[in-house]
Design a protein around this motif. Structure first.
Motif, PDB file in Angstrom:
ATOM      1  N   ASP A 232      29.973 114.333  26.810  1.00  0.00           N
ATOM      2  CA  ASP A 232      29.960 114.996  25.503  1.00  0.00           C
ATOM      3  C   ASP A 232      30.599 114.134  24.412  1.00  0.00           C
ATOM      4  O   ASP A 232      30.500 114.450  23.231  1.00  0.00           O
ATOM      5  CB  ASP A 232      30.727 116.322  25.578  1.00  0.00           C
ATOM      6  N   ALA A 233      31.278 113.064  24.831  1.00  0.00           N
ATOM      7  CA  ALA A 233      31.978 112.235  23.852  1.00  0.00           C
ATOM      8  C   ALA A 233      31.055 111.195  23.229  1.00  0.00           C
ATOM      9  O   ALA A 233      31.438 110.533  22.281  1.00  0.00           O
ATOM     10  CB  ALA A 233      33.165 111.540  24.514  1.00  0.00           C
ATOM     11  N   VAL A 234      29.867 111.030  23.778  1.00  0.00           N
ATOM     12  CA  VAL A 234      28.913 110.061  23.214  1.00  0.00           C
ATOM     13  C   VAL A 234      27.714 110.823  22.658  1.00  0.00           C
ATOM     14  O   VAL A 234      27.422 111.941  23.088  1.00  0.00           O
ATOM     15  CB  VAL A 234      28.458 109.045  24.305  1.00  0.00           C
ATOM     16  N   PRO A 235      27.000 110.236  21.702  1.00  0.00           N
ATOM     17  CA  PRO A 235      25.849 110.945  21.126  1.00  0.00           C
ATOM     18  C   PRO A 235      24.750 111.169  22.171  1.00  0.00           C
ATOM     19  O   PRO A 235      24.495 110.312  23.013  1.00  0.00           O
ATOM     20  CB  PRO A 235      25.358 109.980  20.029  1.00  0.00           C
ATOM     21  N   ALA A 236      24.155 112.341  22.103  1.00  0.00           N
ATOM     22  CA  ALA A 236      23.047 112.644  23.008  1.00  0.00           C
ATOM     23  C   ALA A 236      21.745 112.136  22.408  1.00  0.00           C
ATOM     24  O   ALA A 236      21.555 112.155  21.195  1.00  0.00           O
ATOM     25  CB  ALA A 236      22.970 114.163  23.203  1.00  0.00           C
ATOM     26  N   ILE A 237      20.870 111.634  23.248  1.00  0.00           N
ATOM     27  CA  ILE A 237      19.580 111.109  22.799  1.00  0.00           C
ATOM     28  C   ILE A 237      18.490 112.023  23.350  1.00  0.00           C
ATOM     29  O   ILE A 237      18.284 112.066  24.568  1.00  0.00           O
ATOM     30  CB  ILE A 237      19.366 109.672  23.293  1.00  0.00           C
TER      31      ILE A 237
END
Lengths: 244, 229
Positions: A232-237
């Motif tokens: 959840d800490a990185v952008p979802a693609i």
């Protein structure tokens, strides 16, 4: 002292270049032998029975040199073979720039002329697939949304694999943390696609073919502990649609 | 017939074992022999007083030049390198910090061993000195206790390497300034006048105990005398 080292290095280097060029012909002979085993074992047996120990030794040497050089070339071409940390669709190589990097990573860096980010400097995360595991394609539209790990600055860029297409001047290659338009809660959404989109539109870098995203975090505490990063800490693609 | 097959199998096994050895040796040798690695390419900048441009940002007027050799550069980060050879003396990298984020990373033969950003700057100046263990000891010995040095001193694991300067342009309008900021960093070799006066006080220090001596020569004897006593 330095002038004593340098000529030696340049004198050795041509040999290395020769050695690196060698795999192709030798590999060819190896392949020839392999094909012989596959198709006509009898022919090989005849060949082997007539072979002297010297010929066998030569064969072993050729096999060793050819296979060794070819596999070394294959392992150090392209990306880092191992040491990657996967977070969602993103992959990071936190040790790529440090002195603790493995020999393969160092060889890859040396061959590409790469200057990786040091641990205290930042962290590079790359993505070649979306969250569902499908390869990123230039003809599709993607939504890259969420938050980034804590960092003083970050940039999110897109690039096509291989050389850039000549004559195609990209309108925009990426966003920085300062440029991006955010929602009220600080989250952001980037739309990556070939057609103009409202909000943060990142145009596809090429008409078709695979593309790759790079998220660079500068001056981040995450670099030292990339393994603990949460999905959840990185952008979802997410893929929102495809033209074809 | 069986014997012949065994001989071929034996030769193949030897070949495969040899292939393994060749593979490992090649992978280990590539960084040292490569002519396209960052260290070799940075070598040409050793005589410069400012960083060699590695990646210059595209500005409004002109596109990113072709001199860039980074495989996938960040289009909003200007990059420059300063090569050092510690045989010529310690390397001093001085940067003035501004509005843009700046980072310095020191790479040796095996990779980056130190990185510092502009947040570590003292009064807007960041002074990084890369030196060998012997040069570090000499610098420490010649330090004046009343006037501690503000330099960040890094002992390098290898004599040769390079310092990477990165300046981040958060907005496209800052790109020209970022390019200029990279060029504004100075990379100088501290001339051998630091190691040079060392032998003289070393021989003189046992003979001259009084720490108060003429100003130009006073720091080395004072430094020498203190740790001994």
């Amino acid at each position: 002292m330095a002038s004593g080292i340098d000529p030696a290095a340049t004198a050795v280097a041509p040999q290395a270049a020769d050695a690196r060029r060698e795999p192709s012909p030798r590999q060819g002979t190896d392949r020839g032998t392999d094909r012989g085993t596959g198709t006509a074992a009898g022919r090989l047996r005849k060949l082997a029975s007539g072979a002297s120990p010297a010929a066998l030794a030569l064969y072993a040497l050729a096999l060793g040199a050819g296979l060794g050089l070819a596999s070394a070339d294959w392992a150090t071409r392209g990306g880092y073979p191992f040491g990657g940390v996967t977070v969602g669709a993103w992959t990071a190589w936190p040790r790529a720039g440090s002195t603790a990097a493995d020999p393969y990573t160092r060889a890859v860096n040396a061959r590409r002329g790469e200057v990786p980010l040091a641990v205290g400097e930042g962290l590079l995360l790359t993505a070649a697939v979306d969250d569902a595991g499908r390869a990123l394609d230039a003809t599709c539209t993607y939504r890259i949304a969420g938050v980034t790990p804590p960092a003083r600055a970050w940039t999110l860029t897109v690039a096509g694999r291989g050389a850039p297409e000549p004559g195609r001047q990209p309108v925009r290659e990426g966003f920085t943390a300062t440029e991006i338009l955010r929602e009220a809660d600080g989250r952001f959404a980037i739309l990556l696609g070939p057609e103009v989109e409202p909000g943060n539109w990142l145009p596809s870098p090429r008409a078709s073919g695979p593309i790759r995203l790079a998220l660079r975090l500068y001056d981040t505490p995450v670099a030292a502990s990339a393994g603990t990063l949460d999905r959840d800490a990185v952008p979802a693609i997410t893929r929102t649609g495809c033209a074809s | 017939m069986r014997l012949v097959n065994l001989r071929v199998i034996y030769a193949t096994a030897c070949g495969l074992a040899l292939a393994g050895i060749v593979h490992v040796a090649t992978v280990l040798a590539i960084p040292a022999l490569s002519e396209t690695d960052a260290l070799t390419r940075a070598r040409s900048s050793e005589s410069l007083e400012h960083p060699q441009r590695v990646y210059t940002l595209a500005t409004h007027g002109e596109a990113a030049p072709a001199e860039a050799w980074l495989p996938i550069p960040d289009p909003s980060v200007a990059v420059g390198v300063c090569a050092y050879d510690l045989d010529d003396g310690p390397m001093r990298v001085s940067a003035r910090t501004g509005a843009m984020m700046l980072s310095l990373a020191v790479h040796g033969r095996k990779g980056a061993f130190y990185a510092v950003t502009d947040q570590a700057a003292v009064r807007g100046a960041l002074d990084l000195v890369v030196l060998t263990r012997a040069q570090y000891d000499a610098a420490l010995a010649s330090d004046d206790e009343n006037e501690p040095s503000r330099d960040v001193r890094i002992v390098a694991p290898s004599d040769q390497g390079f310092v990477v300067v990165r300046v981040i342009a958060a907005l496209p309008s800052q790109r020209q300034a970022a390019n200029d900021a990279v060029q504004a960093v100075s990379c100088t070799t501290d001339s051998p006048d630091e190691p040079d006066p060392d032998p003289a006080p070393a021989s003189a220090s046992p003979a001259s105990p009084p720490p108060a001596s003429p100003s130009p020569t006073s720091p080395p004897p004072a430094g020498r005398a203190k740790p001994n006593g």
